[in-house]
Design a protein around this motif. Structure first.
Motif, PDB file in Angstrom:
ATOM      1  N   LEU A 307       1.010  -1.289  -0.054  1.00 46.13           N
ATOM      2  CA  LEU A 307       0.017   0.126   0.000  1.00 46.13           C
ATOM      3  C   LEU A 307       1.024   1.346   0.061  1.00 46.13           C
ATOM      4  CD1 LEU A 307      -2.656  -0.658   2.845  1.00 46.13           C
ATOM      5  CD2 LEU A 307      -2.973  -1.046   0.207  1.00 46.13           C
ATOM      6  N   ALA A 308       1.898   1.119   0.929  1.00 44.87           N
ATOM      7  CA  ALA A 308       3.036   2.588   0.987  1.00 44.87           C
ATOM      8  C   ALA A 308       3.540   2.680  -0.542  1.00 44.87           C
ATOM      9  CB  ALA A 308       3.614   2.145   2.104  1.00 44.87           C
ATOM     10  N   TYR A 309       4.043   1.643  -1.002  1.00 42.37           N
ATOM     11  CA  TYR A 309       4.734   1.738  -2.272  1.00 42.37           C
ATOM     12  C   TYR A 309       3.835   2.014  -3.384  1.00 42.37           C
ATOM     13  CZ  TYR A 309       9.089   0.286  -0.183  1.00 42.37           C
ATOM     14  OH  TYR A 309      10.269   0.135   0.545  1.00 42.37           O
ATOM     15  N   ALA A 310       2.528   1.725  -3.294  1.00 43.31           N
ATOM     16  CA  ALA A 310       1.739   1.861  -4.606  1.00 43.31           C
ATOM     17  C   ALA A 310       1.223   3.328  -4.603  1.00 43.31           C
ATOM     18  CB  ALA A 310       0.637   0.820  -4.530  1.00 43.31           C
ATOM     19  N   THR A 311       1.174   4.073  -3.401  1.00 40.09           N
ATOM     20  CA  THR A 311       0.207   5.560  -3.198  1.00 40.09           C
ATOM     21  C   THR A 311       1.412   6.555  -3.261  1.00 40.09           C
ATOM     22  OG1 THR A 311       0.081   4.717  -1.039  1.00 40.09           O
ATOM     23  CG2 THR A 311      -1.523   4.444  -2.233  1.00 40.09           C
ATOM     24  N   ALA A 357       5.750  -2.339  -5.083  1.00 38.88           N
ATOM     25  CA  ALA A 357       4.351  -2.838  -4.673  1.00 38.88           C
ATOM     26  C   ALA A 357       4.263  -4.277  -5.135  1.00 38.88           C
ATOM     27  CB  ALA A 357       3.619  -1.646  -4.960  1.00 38.88           C
ATOM     28  N   ARG A 358       4.013  -4.128  -6.503  1.00 37.65           N
ATOM     29  CA  ARG A 358       3.851  -5.538  -7.074  1.00 37.65           C
ATOM     30  C   ARG A 358       4.453  -6.730  -6.644  1.00 37.65           C
ATOM     31  NH1 ARG A 358       4.588  -1.944 -11.867  1.00 37.65           N
ATOM     32  NH2 ARG A 358       2.157  -1.250 -12.486  1.00 37.65           N
ATOM     33  N   GLU A 359       5.777  -6.555  -6.235  1.00 33.32           N
ATOM     34  CA  GLU A 359       6.685  -7.762  -5.939  1.00 33.32           C
ATOM     35  C   GLU A 359       6.215  -7.802  -4.460  1.00 33.32           C
ATOM     36  OE1 GLU A 359      11.278  -7.797  -4.084  1.00 33.32           O
ATOM     37  OE2 GLU A 359      10.970  -6.533  -5.763  1.00 33.32           O
ATOM     38  N   TYR A 366      -1.111 -13.031  -2.094  1.00 32.26           N
ATOM     39  CA  TYR A 366      -2.399 -12.525  -2.521  1.00 32.26           C
ATOM     40  C   TYR A 366      -2.529 -12.957  -3.851  1.00 32.26           C
ATOM     41  CZ  TYR A 366      -6.019  -9.104  -4.559  1.00 32.26           C
ATOM     42  OH  TYR A 366      -6.927  -8.658  -5.054  1.00 32.26           O
ATOM     43  N   LYS A 367      -3.634 -13.276  -4.492  1.00 34.67           N
ATOM     44  CA  LYS A 367      -3.966 -14.157  -5.630  1.00 34.67           C
ATOM     45  C   LYS A 367      -5.162 -13.354  -6.404  1.00 34.67           C
ATOM     46  CE  LYS A 367      -2.231 -18.715  -4.190  1.00 34.67           C
ATOM     47  NZ  LYS A 367      -0.672 -18.124  -4.214  1.00 34.67           N
ATOM     48  N   GLY A 368      -5.382 -12.142  -6.161  1.00 34.43           N
ATOM     49  CA  GLY A 368      -6.297 -11.479  -6.770  1.00 34.43           C
ATOM     50  C   GLY A 368      -7.872 -11.343  -6.207  1.00 34.43           C
ATOM     51  N   GLY A 397      -2.023  -4.408  -8.990  1.00 34.63           N
ATOM     52  CA  GLY A 397      -2.604  -5.818  -8.942  1.00 34.63           C
ATOM     53  C   GLY A 397      -3.609  -5.994  -7.844  1.00 34.63           C
ATOM     54  N   PHE A 398      -4.235  -5.128  -7.089  1.00 33.52           N
ATOM     55  CA  PHE A 398      -5.363  -5.227  -6.193  1.00 33.52           C
ATOM     56  C   PHE A 398      -6.529  -5.290  -7.006  1.00 33.52           C
ATOM     57  CE2 PHE A 398      -1.940  -3.400  -3.054  1.00 33.52           C
ATOM     58  CZ  PHE A 398      -2.067  -4.165  -2.163  1.00 33.52           C
ATOM     59  N   ASN A 399      -7.476  -6.074  -6.447  1.00 38.70           N
ATOM     60  CA  ASN A 399      -8.631  -6.316  -6.986  1.00 38.70           C
ATOM     61  C   ASN A 399      -9.737  -5.544  -6.140  1.00 38.70           C
ATOM     62  OD1 ASN A 399     -11.276  -6.844  -8.285  1.00 38.70           O
ATOM     63  ND2 ASN A 399     -11.067  -9.095  -7.998  1.00 38.70           N
ATOM     64  N   ILE A 400      -9.798  -4.095  -6.392  1.00 42.82           N
ATOM     65  CA  ILE A 400     -10.796  -3.242  -5.571  1.00 42.82           C
ATOM     66  C   ILE A 400     -12.253  -3.155  -5.897  1.00 42.82           C
ATOM     67  CG2 ILE A 400     -10.851  -0.879  -4.766  1.00 42.82           C
ATOM     68  CD1 ILE A 400      -8.338  -2.615  -3.728  1.00 42.82           C
ATOM     69  N   ASP A 401     -13.053  -3.521  -4.978  1.00 42.50           N
ATOM     70  CA  ASP A 401     -14.743  -3.282  -4.887  1.00 42.50           C
ATOM     71  C   ASP A 401     -14.720  -2.035  -4.421  1.00 42.50           C
ATOM     72  OD1 ASP A 401     -17.040  -3.235  -5.386  1.00 42.50           O
ATOM     73  OD2 ASP A 401     -17.455  -5.241  -4.305  1.00 42.50           O
ATOM     74  N   LEU A 402     -14.751  -0.884  -5.009  1.00 42.06           N
ATOM     75  CA  LEU A 402     -15.179   0.272  -4.365  1.00 42.06           C
ATOM     76  C   LEU A 402     -16.691   0.177  -4.116  1.00 42.06           C
ATOM     77  CD1 LEU A 402     -13.930   3.191  -3.273  1.00 42.06           C
ATOM     78  CD2 LEU A 402     -14.700   4.033  -5.640  1.00 42.06           C
ATOM     79  N   GLN A 403     -17.289   0.266  -2.739  1.00 41.06           N
ATOM     80  CA  GLN A 403     -18.409   0.186  -2.306  1.00 41.06           C
ATOM     81  C   GLN A 403     -18.682   1.753  -1.540  1.00 41.06           C
ATOM     82  OE1 GLN A 403     -19.581  -3.330  -0.209  1.00 41.06           O
ATOM     83  NE2 GLN A 403     -18.798  -4.617  -2.058  1.00 41.06           N
ATOM     84  N   VAL A 404     -19.904   2.260  -2.251  1.00 39.28           N
ATOM     85  CA  VAL A 404     -20.131   3.743  -1.653  1.00 39.28           C
ATOM     86  C   VAL A 404     -21.553   3.713  -0.927  1.00 39.28           C
ATOM     87  CG1 VAL A 404     -20.506   6.116  -2.375  1.00 39.28           C
ATOM     88  CG2 VAL A 404     -18.898   4.844  -3.544  1.00 39.28           C
ATOM     89  N   ALA A 405     -21.503   4.335   0.323  1.00 36.22           N
ATOM     90  CA  ALA A 405     -22.940   4.344   1.088  1.00 36.22           C
ATOM     91  C   ALA A 405     -22.721   5.505   1.826  1.00 36.22           C
ATOM     92  CB  ALA A 405     -22.857   3.011   2.007  1.00 36.22           C
TER      93      ALA A 405
END
Length: 529
Positions: A307-311, A357-359, A366-368, A397-405
């Motif tokens: 997370l730190a390296y990806a942002t 980050a990918r490494e 993590y497998k997606g 490579g993160f499979n993000i499901d952004l859920q808004v409420a």
């Protein structure tokens, strides 16, 4: 700054709508009514069950604490009249000031105090740390009680006056003895305002009336400390999630204060001679990306390091807070510019490294799998930063499901320890005040005490040992050594990704005076001229 056609249209349409809304709600016009557009709707009424700012603001309206922080975050007696410590520093004796009574007329006694502190210690970061030092509490009489410690802790008054996290408000004994993991719905405190349940309209309006029986301290108001003198008869929080509507309401005088104005509209409202934009906190606030440590992949520190390296902090801060005048990069968990603002060990995360980050993500196992990033657009900066988080994490490579409420649903969900399939979550973006994050004792996110930690429940014995060393240090030099060692450990295990820091302005009509410098906006001492 030139106003876009879209924003101008919103302001015009909102201004046209407001008189109808005001008429429908039959809002009184008295200068003894303070109308405020808060940053969010009030959903949770229990300030010991939730650490979110809107619930803390609510708690400070109707409850009191034994001590209170002044504008320099120094503890001063509030409900306490006097106190003393034993020569060995293991027994603290407190005497309550006279005249304290709950809104239902019952007097406040030490039975209420002890039950309230016991409940708070089970929920809060500071309370949990104080509990580790506590050997017991006992009532001497209705006005006097003792706190016995296993080992000395000089920060007891500071802890008992906490205005961050879950605050140590004093409730009736019957309320305080309820399950600390279940929010109470009662709203009977002893503070300067009473919650008006009859006029409360969820999603629309929250109302507080001046408590005519409240006896303030004699000292001048200073932050949360001193005399909480109420100078209006009624405070109304008018829920306006649309920024253009709030901006128009402020400019026409239909609200008196906009607690957290949208940065892109500050240049607009600043042109109005009847509006003043200012800061009410002495320290910058912090933005963060919080992972859930209970479930894969973020139970593995390599995924959290990813997370730190990806942002990139600048991506988040510019999306959330606009012009760089209002924000800055900072890798310190404890606020750059504050007394504990070290960045030790976090230097390599200053700029993103997507390959790294990918490494790390691959090494974490993590497998997606789908990961739920829970957010809300009710608080616009948080919603915008969540969108940046989703886009940034998908790149590595993160499979993000952004859920808004709505924000109330998001914060309720944050308490769910189940998997995302069980209604839980994997990530959320949030913000916290500088007062909350500036110290290892108060920082809710760096508490890594497992089940006793804040939402996300990070667990690291070494970090907790180093946090304890900071609290136990006998002098400033010892605290500095412990602080650097702690920060290096936190950078390794990443309880959350620091997204940088920002100043949050507020806006008021120029006939409003007396807003106090404090960790959250307070509504005593304010008057309308």
């Amino acid at each position: 700054m030139q106003l876009s056609r879209f924003t101008a249209a919103l302001l015009l349409s909102a201004a046209a709508f407001l008189p109808l809304a005001a008429s429908a709600q039959s809002q009184p016009a008295s200068n003894r009514v303070l109308r405020v557009a808060p940053h969010a709707d009030l959903k949770t009424l229990d300030p010991v069950a939730a650490s979110i700012v809107i619930t803390r603001m609510h708690g400070l309206m109707i409850y009191e604490t034994l001590f209170a922080w002044d504008s320099n975050l120094q503890p001063k007696p509030q409900m306490v009249e006097s106190f003393e410590t034993s020569p060995d520093k293991l027994t603290w004796t407190f005497k309550l000031r006279p005249g304290l009574k709950f809104h239902d007329g019952q007097p406040v006694t030490t039975k209420d105090v002890i039950a309230s502190l016991a409940r708070w210690m089970k929920r809060d970061t500071i309370g949990g740390k104080l509990a580790e030092y506590t050997d017991g509490m006992e009532a001497v009489d209705d006005a006097t009680f003792r706190l016995k410690l296993k080992r000395p802790m000089a920060l007891v008054p500071f802890a008992l006056g906490s205005a961050v996290g879950q605050i140590p408000v004093i409730m009736r004994e019957s309320d305080a003895k309820s399950d600390p993991m279940k929010p109470i719905t009662e709203t009977i405190g002893s503070g300067p305002f009473k919650f008006n349940r009859e006029d409360w309209r969820s999603g629309s309006k929250v109302v507080y009336d001046r408590n005519p029986d409240y006896v303030p301290r004699s000292e001048p108001a200073d932050g949360l400390a001193g005399g909480r003198v109420v100078k209006v008869d009624r405070v109304e929080w008018l829920i306006m999630p649309d920024a253009a509507t709030a901006a128009a309401a402020l400019q026409t005088g239909e609200i008196d204060i906009w607690e957290q104005p949208s940065q892109d509209l500050i240049p607009v409202i600043s042109t109005n001679e009847q509006v003043k934009v200012d800061r009410y906190a002495n320290l910058a606030n912090q933005a963060m990306l919080r992972p859930n440590h209970l479930h894969p992949p973020f139970d593995n520190p390599k995924a959290r390091l990813a997370l730190a390296y990806a942002t990139d902090q600048a991506d988040f801060l510019s999306a959330g807070f606009g012009d760089e005048e209002w924000w800055k990069r900072c890798a310190s968990y404890f606020i750059c510019g504050g007394p504990n603002g070290t960045e030790a060990g976090a230097e390599s995360y200053a700029k993103p490294n997507l390959d790294k980050a990918r490494e790390l993500l691959k090494e974490s196992g993590y497998k997606g799998e789908k990961l739920v990033l829970s957010t809300s657009n009710d608080i616009a900066p948080i919603g915008r930063m969540a969108e940046v988080a989703a886009a940034s994490l998908r790149k590595v490579g993160f499979n993000i499901d952004l859920q808004v409420a709505d924000w109330g649903t998001v914060t309720t969900r944050q308490q769910n320890k189940g998997t995302s399939e069980q209604g839980g979550w994997n990530l959320f973006v949030t913000t916290a005040s500088g007062a909350t994050m500036q110290s290892p004792l108060t920082n809710i996110g760096t508490n890594m005490a497992c089940e006793r930690a804040w939402s996300g429940w990070p667990c690291d014995a070494e970090a907790e040992k180093l946090r304890g060393a900071f609290i136990d240090a006998p002098d400033e030099a010892g605290r500095k050594l412990a602080l650097d060692a702690l920060h290096k450990r936190l950078a390794e295990v990443q309880p959350y990704r620091v997204l940088g820091q920002y100043d949050q302005p507020y806006a008021r009509r120029t006939n409003v005076a007396g807003v106090l410098a404090a960790p959250v906006m307070l509504f005593w001492n304010i008057e309308k001229k």
